[in-house]
Design an enzyme around this catalytic site. Structure first.
Site, PDB file in Angstrom:
ATOM      1  N   ASP A  89      27.014   9.498  -2.077  1.00  0.00           N
ATOM      2  CA  ASP A  89      27.012  10.958  -2.008  1.00  0.00           C
ATOM      3  C   ASP A  89      26.055  11.369  -0.892  1.00  0.00           C
ATOM      4  O   ASP A  89      25.313  10.546  -0.352  1.00  0.00           O
ATOM      5  CB  ASP A  89      26.615  11.552  -3.370  1.00  0.00           C
ATOM      6  CG  ASP A  89      27.046  13.018  -3.502  1.00  0.00           C
ATOM      7  OD1 ASP A  89      27.569  13.580  -2.535  1.00  0.00           O
ATOM      8  OD2 ASP A  89      26.834  13.604  -4.591  1.00  0.00           O
ATOM      9  N   ASP A 124      29.121  18.788   1.625  1.00  0.00           N
ATOM     10  CA  ASP A 124      29.837  20.005   1.240  1.00  0.00           C
ATOM     11  C   ASP A 124      28.845  21.065   0.774  1.00  0.00           C
ATOM     12  O   ASP A 124      27.672  20.773   0.543  1.00  0.00           O
ATOM     13  CB  ASP A 124      30.855  19.693   0.130  1.00  0.00           C
ATOM     14  CG  ASP A 124      30.260  18.894  -1.021  1.00  0.00           C
ATOM     15  OD1 ASP A 124      29.478  17.957  -0.747  1.00  0.00           O
ATOM     16  OD2 ASP A 124      30.546  19.212  -2.185  1.00  0.00           O
ATOM     17  N   CYS A 274      28.825   2.967 -34.188  1.00  0.00           N
ATOM     18  CA  CYS A 274      29.324   2.321 -32.966  1.00  0.00           C
ATOM     19  C   CYS A 274      29.220   0.818 -33.164  1.00  0.00           C
ATOM     20  O   CYS A 274      28.331   0.351 -33.880  1.00  0.00           O
ATOM     21  CB  CYS A 274      28.462   2.771 -31.783  1.00  0.00           C
ATOM     22  SG  CYS A 274      28.838   1.944 -30.236  1.00  0.00           S
ATOM     23  N   CYS A 276      29.362  -1.360 -30.309  1.00  0.00           N
ATOM     24  CA  CYS A 276      29.116  -1.992 -29.014  1.00  0.00           C
ATOM     25  C   CYS A 276      28.047  -3.075 -29.217  1.00  0.00           C
ATOM     26  O   CYS A 276      27.399  -3.108 -30.257  1.00  0.00           O
ATOM     27  CB  CYS A 276      28.681  -0.940 -27.989  1.00  0.00           C
ATOM     28  SG  CYS A 276      26.929  -0.511 -28.052  1.00  0.00           S
ATOM     29  N   CYS A 279      24.696  -1.706 -30.479  1.00  0.00           N
ATOM     30  CA  CYS A 279      24.679  -1.201 -31.854  1.00  0.00           C
ATOM     31  C   CYS A 279      24.997  -2.302 -32.864  1.00  0.00           C
ATOM     32  O   CYS A 279      24.646  -2.193 -34.034  1.00  0.00           O
ATOM     33  CB  CYS A 279      25.647  -0.027 -31.993  1.00  0.00           C
ATOM     34  SG  CYS A 279      25.178   1.352 -30.920  1.00  0.00           S
TER      35      CYS A 279
HETATM   36  N1  GUN Z   1      27.578  15.874  -7.351  1.00  0.00           N
HETATM   37  C1  GUN Z   1      27.914  16.697  -8.355  1.00  0.00           C
HETATM   38  N2  GUN Z   1      28.608  17.754  -7.885  1.00  0.00           N
HETATM   39  C2  GUN Z   1      28.722  17.591  -6.566  1.00  0.00           C
HETATM   40  C3  GUN Z   1      29.359  18.357  -5.528  1.00  0.00           C
HETATM   41  O1  GUN Z   1      29.932  19.424  -5.748  1.00  0.00           O
HETATM   42  N3  GUN Z   1      29.282  17.840  -4.248  1.00  0.00           N
HETATM   43  C4  GUN Z   1      28.636  16.671  -3.982  1.00  0.00           C
HETATM   44  N4  GUN Z   1      28.631  16.214  -2.731  1.00  0.00           N
HETATM   45  N5  GUN Z   1      28.033  15.951  -4.937  1.00  0.00           N
HETATM   46  C5  GUN Z   1      28.084  16.403  -6.207  1.00  0.00           C
HETATM   47 ZN    ZN Z   2      26.769   1.435 -29.313  1.00  0.00          ZN
END
Ligand code: GUN
Ligand code: ZN
Length: 646
Positions: A89, A124, A274, A276, A279
């Site tokens: 990201d 963005d 749970c 898993c 758990c």
């Molecule tokens: N992580 C959570 N929401 C967003 C988003 O709208 N844009 C970006 N780039 N990362 C995110």
């Molecule tokens: Zn669990």
């Protein structure tokens, strides 16, 4: 990067997404890795959860001197020690949470490319739900501008361009259309974290639908910041392919446990609901007694186990054609989610979802509650019933819901009616609305299970459909012998098999197709065991086979030839490019990239005529995609060819 549909249900799909670091199957979850604080290492994730893809933040790596250097010199995969696919990201979310952060929109894309990210995200502009429309419009303008400027920098990296637009459906759809037209590879739906944090699922569903309507179906869609399994089934049913989870770690830090129905505090739990590995190996008391650091790791592991488990349940539901059942059952876990289901009843959304819904499923339709009658597949059944089916008479006898198939359940009564009057139509007033007896073996009429008493909403909807279907008909409700005495005797003999074949053909191929296909000497071969129609011959040629599983026809080549001659272009056609013709003539299936045109009325799993651009018949097959998908996808099969012209 290659992205192809392998299996599908609802508007959801199981796809294969090929990356330079392995093939990823969707739907899938990307755990968020913070390279500064690893609760669970990527290798452990690979070992424990079969993690194929994860997401980390290039903004954090870029800002941190040591990480920055190491990432550039040895690459992000070595930096975080993961050889699977890595998405990065860009810092958008940090700027939303912490206010302005200093990132250059193009530098951060180049940096992601230079550290070897498999999927890099543009910077963005995060659109918040409380934005004015003007601000949201400006935000998407800037986002699209940056997306366009980022494309030339992407190199070998797949480029993710988020859809923004706050909660304004027109803006979401427009943003989605605009980014679909640029050379991007991956489409996150952004700006939804505040909606999820506040359980605004109705708005979330509207945002997903508006975005999907504007997006190409041929690229992966990611619900950005969605990490709670509660919403996975619905989001997948609407066409989301990826989720990312920092929730597993955040909730663990908070000593909270994720379940498919919601989140619970460890301190409030006396038993662990749970099984898993975490758990199974600890009691609630033992977990509470662990050192905090160790406890958080165990809780994070549990959170990821249940998140991946839900992804696997969704995949299983897609394979078995039961995704709507899973969605409806999960919706009852949370009143806000249940409320969000109402959005799906809006006509425009229903018809959008119907376009992606397969016409048949491997398993029966199971009623789960008042949502079931609003499914896109049920909507399709009724649009086809009203548009394509013609009642055999404007007089009918109506039976109440009964044992299926109805022709067997009401065998004795039907015999008596037939003796008196061969013309009259027979209808069942069912949970799914009116069922003409001719269609009683067809999916989903025979392949559906409802309780004897459903619910008021379903009953009202069924009654309204029945009334609308019979508004110009003279209908007698079956009351035994007293009904029989009211029937006028007719001399004309009606061929019940021909009536059934014709009715199912009209429903499957379009109104009038039954008459066209049966315009000759008809012979029917029935199953010795069940007495059901199996094969249909016209003038000695095998034109149709009825599948026992769903009561629908497979179209044989000789049947296809008749339809092709009598039904005008482009109806029932999938048109292939000349380059593909030799392959189709060898009996090979049709790849989406070779489709040049297609009948808009065809749906996934409909039978179709495969023709060349001059409308010469090449083969007959079964669609795996709808028109938009066939024209958008560059990879994967569009039509499974059954028989070729010889
Ligand atoms: N992580 C959570 N929401 C967003 C988003 O709208 N844009 C970006 N780039 N990362 C995110
Ligand atoms: Zn669990």
């Amino acid at each position: 990067m290659k992205f192809e549909i392998k299996e599908r249900d609802a508007a959801g799909r199981i796809c294969r997404f090929t990356t330079p670091h392995g093939t990823v199957t969707t739907p899938n979850l990307m755990p968020v890795i913070n390279p500064n604080k690893l609760l669970i290492t990527p290798q452990e994730m690979r070992n424990w959860f079969h993690t194929e893809i994860l997401i980390t933040n290039s903004y954090i790596i870029n800002k941190h001197e040591r990480l920055h250097k190491e990432a550039l010199s040895k690459g992000v995969h070595k930096l975080i020690k993961f050889d699977g696919a890595i998405m990065t990201d860009s810092g958008t979310f940090q700027s939303y949470v912490y206010g302005d952060v200093a990132v250059d929109p193009l530098e951060i894309v180049a940096f992601q490319r230079d550290i070897g990210s498999d999927i890099g995200t543009i910077l963005d502009v995060f659109g918040t739900p409380d934005q004015t429309k003007a601000a949201a419009r400006q935000g998407i303008g800037e986002t699209v501008k940056r997306a366009k400027a980022s494309v030339p920098l992407k190199g070998e990296m797949a480029l993710a361009c988020p859809i923004q637009g706050s909660i304004y459906p027109e803006l979401r759809q427009r943003c989605a259309q605009q980014v679909s037209n640029i050379d991007a590879d991956f489409f996150p739906i952004g700006g939804v974290v505040p909606l999820m944090e506040n359980q605004r699922y109705t708005d979330l569903v509207k945002v997903i639908l508006a975005s999907k309507k504007g997006l190409t179906p041929a690229k992966p869609v990611h619900l950005f910041g969605a990490g709670h399994p509660l919403i996975f089934p619905l989001a997948v049913a609407l066409g989301c392919d990826f989720f990312d989870s920092s929730a597993y770690a955040k909730y663990a830090q908070d000593e909270r446990m994720i379940f498919y129905w919601g989140t619970e505090k460890l301190e409030d739990m006396s038993a662990l609901p749970c099984s898993c590995p975490v758990c199974s190996n600890h009691t609630a008391a033992e977990l509470k007694e662990l050192e905090r650091k160790e406890r958080i790791v165990e809780l994070a592991k549990h959170n990821l186990y249940v998140s991946y488990e839900e992804i696997n349940k969704i995949k299983h539901a897609i394979s078995t054609g039961t995704l709507w059942e899973l969605v409806e059952r999960r919706a009852t876990c949370n009143p806000y989610l249940l409320e969000a289901m109402n959005v799906l009843r809006i006509e425009d959304h229903k018809s959008f979802l119907e376009y992606y819904e397969p016409v048949s499923k491997p398993t029966a339709l199971f009623y789960t509650g008042s949502q079931t009658i609003h499914r896109p597949g049920v909507y399709r059944l009724h649009t086809r019933l009203f548009k394509r089916f013609r009642p055999s008479s404007n007089q009918a006898v109506a039976f109440p819901e009964g044992k299926k198939p109805y022709s067997a359940g009401y065998e004795e009564q039907i015999k008596k009616i037939r003796k008196k009057n061969t013309q009259i139509a027979i209808l069942i007033d069912s949970h799914l609305g009116p069922v003409p007896l001719e269609l009683d073996e067809m999916y989903p009429y025979a392949q559906s299970v409802f309780p004897k008493i459903s619910d008021i909403e379903t009953e009202d909807a069924a009654t309204a459909l029945f009334d609308s279907f019979t508004k110009n008909m003279d209908v007698l409700s079956w009351k035994g012998n007293s009904t029989l005495t009211k029937l006028k005797t007719s001399e004309k003999e009606v061929d019940r098999d021909a009536q059934r074949i014709s009715a199912v053909c009209d429903m499957q191929f379009g109104r009038g197709c039954g008459d066209v296909l049966l315009g000759g000497d008809i012979a029917v071969v029935k199953s010795k065991k069940t007495d059901k129609i199996r094969n249909v011959y016209c003038n000695g040629r095998h034109i149709l086979s009825m599948r026992a599983s769903d009561g629908l026809f497979t179209l044989k080549l000789d049947g296809a030839k008749i339809l092709h001659k009598k039904i005008p272009f482009p109806l029932l056609r999938v048109v292939v490019h000349d380059d593909a013709v030799p392959f189709i003539k060898e009996g090979k299936s049709v790849f989406a990239k070779f489709v040049t045109d297609c009948d808009e009325e065809l749906r996934p799993l409909d039978e179709c005529l495969i023709v060349d651009i001059k409308d010469q018949l090449l083969a007959v097959g079964r669609c795996l995609l709808n028109k938009t998908e066939m024209l958008s996808f560059s990879f994967g099969m569009a039509v499974k060819t059954r028989e070729k012209i010889t």
